[in-house]
Motif scaffolding. Structure first.
Motif, PDB file in Angstrom:
ATOM      1  N   ARG A   6       0.805  -1.199   0.000  1.00  0.00           N
ATOM      2  CA  ARG A   6       0.000   0.000   0.000  1.00  0.00           C
ATOM      3  C   ARG A   6       0.842   1.254   0.000  1.00  0.00           C
ATOM      4  NH1 ARG A   6      -3.269  -1.364   4.689  1.00  0.00           N
ATOM      5  NH2 ARG A   6      -4.524  -2.942   3.725  1.00  0.00           N
ATOM      6  N   ILE A   8       1.801   5.094   0.668  1.00  0.00           N
ATOM      7  CA  ILE A   8       1.375   6.118   1.626  1.00  0.00           C
ATOM      8  C   ILE A   8       1.022   7.382   0.854  1.00  0.00           C
ATOM      9  CG2 ILE A   8       2.114   7.501   3.592  1.00  0.00           C
ATOM     10  CD1 ILE A   8       3.876   5.202   4.401  1.00  0.00           C
ATOM     11  N   GLY A 324       5.726   2.259   4.669  1.00  0.00           N
ATOM     12  CA  GLY A 324       4.925   1.769   5.773  1.00  0.00           C
ATOM     13  C   GLY A 324       4.903   2.695   6.968  1.00  0.00           C
ATOM     14  N   GLN A 390       0.256  -4.997   7.936  1.00  0.00           N
ATOM     15  CA  GLN A 390      -0.729  -3.933   7.783  1.00  0.00           C
ATOM     16  C   GLN A 390      -0.401  -2.976   6.646  1.00  0.00           C
ATOM     17  OE1 GLN A 390      -0.734  -2.442  11.797  1.00  0.00           O
ATOM     18  NE2 GLN A 390      -2.265  -3.917  12.499  1.00  0.00           N
ATOM     19  N   ASN A 391       0.773  -3.123   6.038  1.00  0.00           N
ATOM     20  CA  ASN A 391       1.129  -2.311   4.878  1.00  0.00           C
ATOM     21  C   ASN A 391       0.918  -3.049   3.560  1.00  0.00           C
ATOM     22  OD1 ASN A 391       2.432   0.278   5.985  1.00  0.00           O
ATOM     23  ND2 ASN A 391       3.397  -1.331   7.192  1.00  0.00           N
TER      24      ASN A 391
END
Length: 502
Positions: A6, A8, A324, A390-391
């Protein structure tokens, strides 16, 4: 990284005026002078003794014994291993060090330098104290033998990355320094030659801190505290106390860099002890009430110093090789520590933009048939594993397992069951981890007998566009000699798999 990581978001808000980070602000000049005064405190307390025993012939034990011998001390290096297993050690010892095998020698010794591998509850410690010996760590010995200022970095997760980043910032600024400690280089091997103007960037584990007494880092941080090493400490409270001890050791002086996202560590702020407090976070609201802080607001790095000016020191986190939310915290923490010893924001920014990620920490390995592979072997507990996972976009496939340290797996299992496309388990904890995943509702859980088999199974579970990630949430010592070796075996298995694909 592949698209499964993901990104940022980029932040374009310019509510606060940017300040070019060219010169050192006056507050840091004052701070640097304060740290110099801390450095001039008398150090050689345990080194005033003459008769020492060093327990454990690992790299830190050898370094400690050699330092003591160079200082003209009467030193015995002892280890519970038989003598035939210590032949290589003998060749690395100072000629005045006596090597004893098969026991931990304490009789006739004034000071014991303990191996960090020995639990605080080990009965030999009680026997040594009954004989009048004092127990210290190799870290304490290195502190007394050095003249430099110290930055002390501990925490459950992120301490190695933070230590490395702080060292690179000092390197960028041309500051005489050394990066050592739990990161792999024994402190006793490198501190003696440093000048008073130098900085020791020391990664410190809870195993080392519990037996420190007079260590006084000029700047210190606890990156976070989460459940870990409950096979070493008798309770979580004892483990947390060992971590937070680094602030107590400052004796109300210097700079305490505090993670505002960690409730347990932040609680330390409720009882001011005299240190200058700098908070760090990846959310602006966490630091809004602080006089001094370093934080991220979405993609941008900000800082506030004593003048009350909010300074944008990094325009875009995406311009770094890090990614992350956990690495935003590591970078903010390292920046606060480097700034505390006088590094300019210009050099901090330059270091952030040139940094290379450390191995086995969400390290991209390769891609085959549109499936990416990521090595996070350093995630040796559930909290660290979650920080990396979670990333990733949902649908990732996890390879997990290793030594069972008795940690709570419920939160980890719940997240993995909800977000992962599959799990492959290996190691001694596989059964308990599988039960936790089953209880959380996971459906695609497989077992593997080797890392090579785990990589093959994970690849079969993965869909195009997803990621296979080695995220063990456990230590490695059931199957591998270290997390690094585990990561290398994973990477070799991935490379073999990719090369075999049509």
């Amino acid at each position: 990284m592949t698209s499964s990581v993901r990104p940022i978001r980029s932040w374009q808000n310019s509510r606060v005026a940017r300040v070019k980070p060219k010169a050192m602000m006056p507050s840091s000049r004052v701070l640097t002078a304060r740290l110099t005064r801390v450095n001039k405190a008398m150090r050689e307390i345990f080194l005033n003794h003459q008769r020492f025993a060093v327990w454990g012939a690992g790299v830190s034990g050898v370094a400690a014994a050699n330092l003591l011998a160079r200082r003209g001390k009467d030193v015995i290096l002892s280890d519970i291993k038989p003598i035939d297993e210590l032949s290589e050690v003998a060749g690395r010892l100072h000629e005045k060090v006596r090597l004893v095998a098969g026991e931990n020698v304490s009789e006739g010794r004034e000071v014991i330098v303990a191996s960090p591998g020995m639990k605080p509850s080990h009965p030999d410690f009680a026997r040594a104290r009954e004989l009048g010996a004092q127990v210290i760590s190799e870290v304490e010995l290195a502190w007394e033998a050095s003249k430099a200022r110290w930055i002390g970095i501990t925490g459950t997760d992120g301490k190695t990355t933070t230590t490395s980043l702080a060292g690179q910032m000092l390197q960028q600024a041309g500051v005489e320094h050394v990066v050592a400690g739990n990161i792999g280089l024994p402190l006793c091997a490198v501190v003696e030659e440093l000048s008073e103007d130098a900085v020791v960037v020391a990664e410190l584990s809870a195993f080392q801190l519990w037996s420190c007494h007079n260590l006084q880092p000029a700047a210190a941080t606890v990156t976070n505290v989460a459940a870990d090493h409950l096979d070493y400490f008798e309770s979580f409270e004892e483990y947390a106390d060992a971590k937070l001890r680094i602030f107590e050791l400052q004796k109300g002086e210097g700079v305490a860099v505090v993670p505002m996202r960690d409730r347990l560590v932040r609680r330390w702020l409720k009882e001011p002890r005299g240190q200058q407090v700098v908070g760090f976070s990846n959310r602006p609201d966490d630091v809004s009430e602080l006089d001094e802080a370093v934080w991220f607001d979405d993609d941008q790095g900000w800082a506030r110093e004593e003048e009350g000016v909010d300074l944008c020191w990094l325009e875009s986190f995406d311009d770094t090789e890090l990614f992350g939310a956990h690495n935003q915290l590591n970078l903010a923490c390292a920046a606060a520590l480097a700034r505390s010893v006088g590094v300019s924001w210009e050099h901090i920014t330059e270091a952030a933009l040139s940094v290379e990620p450390l191995a086995h920490r969400m390290e991209y390995v390769g891609e085959g048939n549109e499936v990416g592979f990521v090595d996070d072997s350093k995630a040796t507990n559930a909290h660290a594993s979650l920080a990396g996972l979670q990333n990733l976009d949902a649908g990732f496939v996890v390879i997990a397992g290793g030594v069972d340290k008795g940690l709570d797996l419920k939160g980890w299992a719940k997240y993995v069951a909800r977000e992962a496309g599959g799990v492959v388990l290996l190691g001694e904890i596989a059964e308990r981890m599988g039960e936790a995943l089953d209880a959380a509702g996971a459906t695609k859980v497989h077992r593997a007998a080797s890392m090579e088999e785990a990589v093959e199974q994970a690849f079969k579970l993965a869909r195009p566009g997803s990621t296979v990630v080695l995220s063990p949430a456990c230590s490695s010592f059931d199957m591998f000699e270290s997390y690094a070796q585990r990561g290398r075996v994973f990477q070799a298995a991935v490379e073999a798999l990719i090369s075999s694909l049509p």
